[in-house]
Design a protein around this motif. Structure first.
Motif, PDB file in Angstrom:
ATOM      1  N   THR A   1       0.961  -1.420  -0.207  1.00  0.00           N
ATOM      2  CA  THR A   1      -0.036   0.084  -0.027  1.00  0.00           C
ATOM      3  C   THR A   1       1.298   0.848  -0.012  1.00  0.00           C
ATOM      4  OG1 THR A   1      -1.837  -1.040   1.481  1.00  0.00           O
ATOM      5  CG2 THR A   1      -1.957   1.477   1.223  1.00  0.00           C
ATOM      6  N   SER A   2       1.985   1.405   1.040  1.00  0.00           N
ATOM      7  CA  SER A   2       2.576   2.641   0.631  1.00  0.00           C
ATOM      8  C   SER A   2       3.347   3.146  -1.017  1.00  0.00           C
ATOM      9  CB  SER A   2       3.548   2.094   2.178  1.00  0.00           C
ATOM     10  OG  SER A   2       4.845   2.641   1.839  1.00  0.00           O
ATOM     11  N   CYS A   3       3.911   1.595  -1.137  1.00  0.00           N
ATOM     12  CA  CYS A   3       4.162   1.901  -2.369  1.00  0.00           C
ATOM     13  C   CYS A   3       3.400   1.402  -3.757  1.00  0.00           C
ATOM     14  CB  CYS A   3       5.500   0.106  -2.697  1.00  0.00           C
ATOM     15  SG  CYS A   3       6.953  -0.092  -1.360  1.00  0.00           S
ATOM     16  N   THR A   4       2.528   1.359  -3.196  1.00  0.00           N
ATOM     17  CA  THR A   4       1.306   1.795  -4.915  1.00  0.00           C
ATOM     18  C   THR A   4       1.094   3.703  -4.365  1.00  0.00           C
ATOM     19  OG1 THR A   4       0.427  -0.681  -4.288  1.00  0.00           O
ATOM     20  CG2 THR A   4      -0.943   1.069  -5.429  1.00  0.00           C
ATOM     21  N   VAL A   5       0.870   4.151  -2.935  1.00  0.00           N
ATOM     22  CA  VAL A   5       0.355   5.175  -3.087  1.00  0.00           C
ATOM     23  C   VAL A   5       1.654   6.184  -4.053  1.00  0.00           C
ATOM     24  CG1 VAL A   5       0.426   6.932  -1.479  1.00  0.00           C
ATOM     25  CG2 VAL A   5      -0.899   4.672  -0.600  1.00  0.00           C
ATOM     26  N   THR A   6       2.418   5.753  -3.633  1.00  0.00           N
ATOM     27  CA  THR A   6       4.104   6.940  -3.667  1.00  0.00           C
ATOM     28  C   THR A   6       4.106   6.422  -5.553  1.00  0.00           C
ATOM     29  OG1 THR A   6       5.638   6.475  -1.894  1.00  0.00           O
ATOM     30  CG2 THR A   6       6.595   6.713  -3.933  1.00  0.00           C
TER      31      THR A   6
END
Length: 427
Positions: free
Chosen positions: A136-141
């Motif tokens: 999720t964190s990487c996808t937002v980035t």
């Protein structure tokens, strides 16, 4: 920009551009380079907003870390703070670094890749972080980079590859095959969505660029048509909505020319041949005017009228027009052997005050009025073939630099006896 250069520019840019199917590049290399510069410039102008968003999201995720973890690792806190500071610093550097401005896509991918790898490594090493939280964190980035940093397809593919590597490789190495297998489908799906978004956004930007390009072409066409009718300075005033355009000039020089022996020529040629001959001659006269900063006013039949000192002031207007007259004589001498019967040209020049302005709103024209105009016309009509007759005021401005005939008295219709001179050349 002259009318000829505008026409060439329009024709060069009017060629239909096509985008590649997958990577979207234009088939014309110059147009592609121009778009890249245009797109990166827009990206630079808008960069502070996405970087501010990145900083805010980094801090928000720091708050989320506190909410979902019993104990937040110090390394994670440092990475979150480092990420926020990096986004802040990037907002300053991106508008001041020449290298970044020239390699915006590469700099964007490099910055975000470092953050993803650092964050992903830390989360993958900690048992407190589920793979979904990492993803999720990487996808937002990734989506933020694609949507806000104007990444084009090459950069978007590189960024997506880093995203896939972080979301699969690190959990796979550190969490085993089962962890890797569970992450393949959602990671691949989200990566595909990111690429589709990047593709759609870039295609939209390129389409917008093409539309803007078409508007520029139409504006250039309008400019060309307007500049063929009016001087550039007058055209600008007309576009601003200025009302009646009228100016007085205390000192200019006006030229009239007329072809002697034109009637036999017109009777010997077809209409197409006659127009072609006149067009060839007047085109060369127009180029001579453009070279010397002289404004062509109009042609009437085989007559040609020009003014020096308007609308752009010229302190040496009489000399500019004298050189034009001599060049016109040389041009006709060079072209006349191709005419079916002998021709000559009378030229008249006068200097003094005039009034200039635009008449009408449909088929408008820029014209001159005043005694100086009438005198120049009389100098031509009362002159002699192969001669340049000038009024006394023009002679006074040029006597120390040009050779003239002896003065003569000419009975001028409507003005009585006038002292005139024939311009012979530079002294």
């Amino acid at each position: 920009m002259g009318s000829l250069s505008i026409r060439a520019w329009v024709q060069e840019r009017h060629a239909q551009l096509h985008m590649a199917r997958w990577m979207l590049e234009f088939d014309d290399e110059d147009a592609e380079d121009e778009f890249v510069v245009y797109d990166d410039m827009r990206g630079l102008n808008e960069a502070r907003f996405p970087l501010a968003i990145g900083m805010v999201f980094t801090l928000v995720y720091g708050v989320v870390d506190v909410l979902i973890l019993d104990e937040v690792p110090l390394a994670l806190v440092l990475i979150r703070l480092a990420g926020a500071v990096t986004f802040l610093a990037a907002g300053v550097v991106i508008t001041r670094s020449l290298w970044v401005s020239r390699h915006l896509q590469l700099a964007s991918v490099g910055l975000l890749s470092v953050l993803l790898v650092a964050l992903g490594t830390l989360m993958a090493r900690s048992a407190d972080f589920p793979p979904e939280y990492l993803r999720t964190s990487c996808t937002v980035t990734l989506l933020g980079a694609v949507g806000l940093l104007r990444l084009r397809m090459h950069a978007a593919i590189a960024m997506t590859a880093v995203y896939v590597a972080v979301c699969l490789t690190l959990p796979g190495v550190l969490g085993g095959v089962d962890t890797l297998a569970r992450n393949v489908a959602p990671t691949a799906g989200l990566a595909a969505i990111a690429l589709l978004i990047a593709y759609a956004l870039e295609k939209l930007r390129r389409t917008d660029y093409l539309r803007q390009r078409e508007v520029e072409i139409e504006q250039a066409r309008s400019e060309e048509l307007l500049h063929n009718v009016l001087p550039a300075a007058i055209a600008r005033r007309l576009r601003t909505g200025e009302g009646a355009i009228a100016d007085s000039a205390p000192s200019v020089s006006v030229l009239f020319s007329d072809i002697v022996g034109f009637t036999p020529v017109s009777e010997a040629l077809s209409p197409e041949e006659l127009v072609q001959l006149l067009d060839t001659m007047f085109r060369e006269f127009d180029e001579l005017c453009e070279q010397r900063g002289i404004e062509k006013i109009k042609t009437v039949g085989d007559a040609y009228m020009a003014v020096a000192g308007l609308p752009v002031p010229d302190p040496d207007h009489a000399a500019s027009l004298a050189e034009l007259a001599l060049d016109m004589q040389r041009t006709l001498n060079r072209l006349s052997p191709s005419w079916p019967s002998p021709v000559a040209m009378r030229i008249g020049i006068a200097s003094g005050p005039v009034v200039a302005g635009v008449i009408g709103r449909r088929k408008f024209t820029y014209d001159l009025w005043g005694d100086t105009v009438n005198t120049a016309s009389r100098m031509e009509s009362h002159g002699r073939p192969h001669r340049i007759q000038v009024a006394e005021a023009t002679y006074a401005l040029l006597a120390d630099r040009y050779a003239f005939s002896d003065p003569q008295t000419v009975e001028v219709k409507g003005k009585g006896p006038m002292t005139t001179y024939f311009l012979l050349g530079a002294s």
